[in-house]
Design a protein around this motif. Structure first.
Motif: not given
Ligand code: FUL
Length: 457
Positions: A403-429
């Protein structure tokens, strides 16, 4: 691998005193959690993600949850018992397997067992000729779902229950019938309720099951942990606490024990009760359950209860259909499929094919998987899936958007495993990346998916 190497070294050494040294040496070698791998059967079972468990029996006619074993088999007389209706409703919700409670704690058997008269054979249903285990197994297979059974160890009817050795023989004979007559069992549910203080020959029970069903996954709660392949989450609320790791430590031994969370479609009730429609869970709650179970790398087991007609109530059928449609509406249109050209390795995570994966550089502990789009995309969920055949490697990760010339972190986690769903406010990129911030052994990602669910907007 490490153990084989130890053996080889030990064989080269001669002399009894060295045996002790070898033992100490082998002990001293630490086993990391990433050294522990799932069996092929566990991998396959984890891919099923979502199943249903069906409770039906004399309780369904007596407004009871835990029958005391005194119910007259004659009360079991459903006029319209239709396992195909149950299975189709489960399938509409997205379930991939069905576990039937073949015997609950009241001891009443849903198949015409030769071990007791306390079964459907003594009921008026179909003139005593019915077999609900067979009908359910056949309906499940007809519609492409896997099948499994729950056979309660705790038995409040069987007189032999007072004599553990005699009861073991009884239980083993029941198990032999179930595991040899109804085709492949994907899951065998070993329930711990009510069994405190009773001793069972679980070793023999698992041995008997395995004789006929080498691939069945044994579900067991913590008390019976060493006999299980998969573990109970420890609650019936429909939530897997995060972080969820597949390898857990039991008495100093690391074991691959993926988790299953069971929760009923109607609050608090596993069996059907009259006038209980208000407890039917709303779609929002079911969606939350889905996202906090499947979306946290575990298995969802939803409880369904046919009524005294032998049918799932219309309201339950409708709710299951709505729930399935809601999951498809949220997670049916993967925006990552519209990505700009990517190399073959990256493609493995973006192609929607769970049999291909992106592999971080060999031996790496951090890496990035980047996706580019011809035009910016808007998304509010990322679904990641780890390739687990070689163990769970990802220990920390982040999702970032350009976004605007830089990377912005929208989610982070530790265990991922079989499936991980990360939810956050909408992002356009137009550029998005998955950063592996820490992995033990290189990360392998089966799927990196983006969704615009519109949730909360
Ligand atoms: C529990 C049992 O006591 C409940 O009645 C139900 O069968 C649930 C799935 O497992 O342990």
């Amino acid at each position: 691998m490490k153990r084989m190497a130890t053996k080889r070294i030990c064989r080269m050494l001669v002399g009894a005193p060295l045996l002790l040294a070898c033992a100490v040496f082998a002990q001293a070698q630490s086993v990391n959690f990433t050294d522990v791998k799932p069996t092929p059967q566990q991998v396959e079972w984890q891919d099923l993600e979502f199943g249903v468990i069906i409770h039906f029996g004399t309780n369904s006619f007596l407004n009871r949850e835990w029958g005391d074993g005194t119910a007259d088999p004659k009360v079991f007389n459903p006029a319209q018992a239709d396992p195909e209706q149950w299975v189709l409703a489960a399938k509409a919700a997205g379930a991939r397997y069905v576990v039937l409670v073949a015997k609950h704690h009241d001891g009443f058997c849903l198949w015409p067992t030769e071990q007791t008269a306390y079964s459907v054979a003594a009921s008026p249903w179909l003139g005593g000729k019915g077999d609900l285990v067979r009908m359910t197994a056949e309906a499940a297979r007809k519609h492409g779902l896997r099948f499994g059974v729950y056979l309660s160890p705790w038995d409040r009817h069987e007189p032999r229950y007072k004599d553990p050795a005699a009861y073991d023989q009884y239980y083993l004979a029941e198990l032999e019938e179930l595991s040899s007559r109804y085709g492949e069992l994907t899951e065998f549910w070993l329930d711990g309720a009510g069994s405190a203080g009773h001793t069972y020959d679980f070793k023999k029970i698992i041995e008997t099951l395995r004789t006929y069903q080498p691939n069945a996954q044994v579900f067991a709660d913590t008390g019976l942990f060493e006999y299980g392949d998969i573990r109970w989450v420890g609650n019936e609320d429909g939530t897997i606490p995060y972080e969820n790791w597949n390898v857990i430590d039991r008495h100093g031994f690391l074991r691959w024990r993926p988790v299953e969370v069971d929760t009923p479609l109607r609050k608090q009730h596993w069996f059907w009760h009259p006038g209980d429609e208000a407890s039917l869970k709303p779609v929002d709650e079911l969606m939350k359950t889905y996202e906090e179970s499947v979306g946290r790398g575990g298995q969802l087991m939803l409880g369904l209860a046919p009524d005294d007609r032998g049918l799932l109530p219309e309201a339950d059928v409708a709710r299951l259909k709505e729930f399935g449609a809601a999951v498809r509406a949220r997670y049916g249109a993967n925006l990552a499929l519209e990505h700009a050209a990517a190399d073959a390795n990256v493609e493995g995570a973006l192609d929607g094919d769970q049999d291909t994966f992106w592999s971080a550089p060999g031996g790496s502990h951090s890496a990035a998987l980047e996706v580019a789009f011809a035009r910016p995309v808007t998304f509010d969920r990322v679904v990641t899936m780890e390739w687990l055949n070689d163990g769970q490697h990802v220990q920390k990760y982040a999702i970032e958007a350009w976004e605007k010339g830089r990377w912005r972190r929208v989610a982070e986690g530790r265990a991922m495993g079989h499936k991980k769903i990360d939810a956050f406010a909408p992002v356009t990129a137009a550029r998005v990346r998955l950063r592996i911030l820490a992995s033990e052994g290189e990360a392998r990602i089966r799927e990196f998916q983006l969704y615009d669910t519109g949730a909360g907007r």
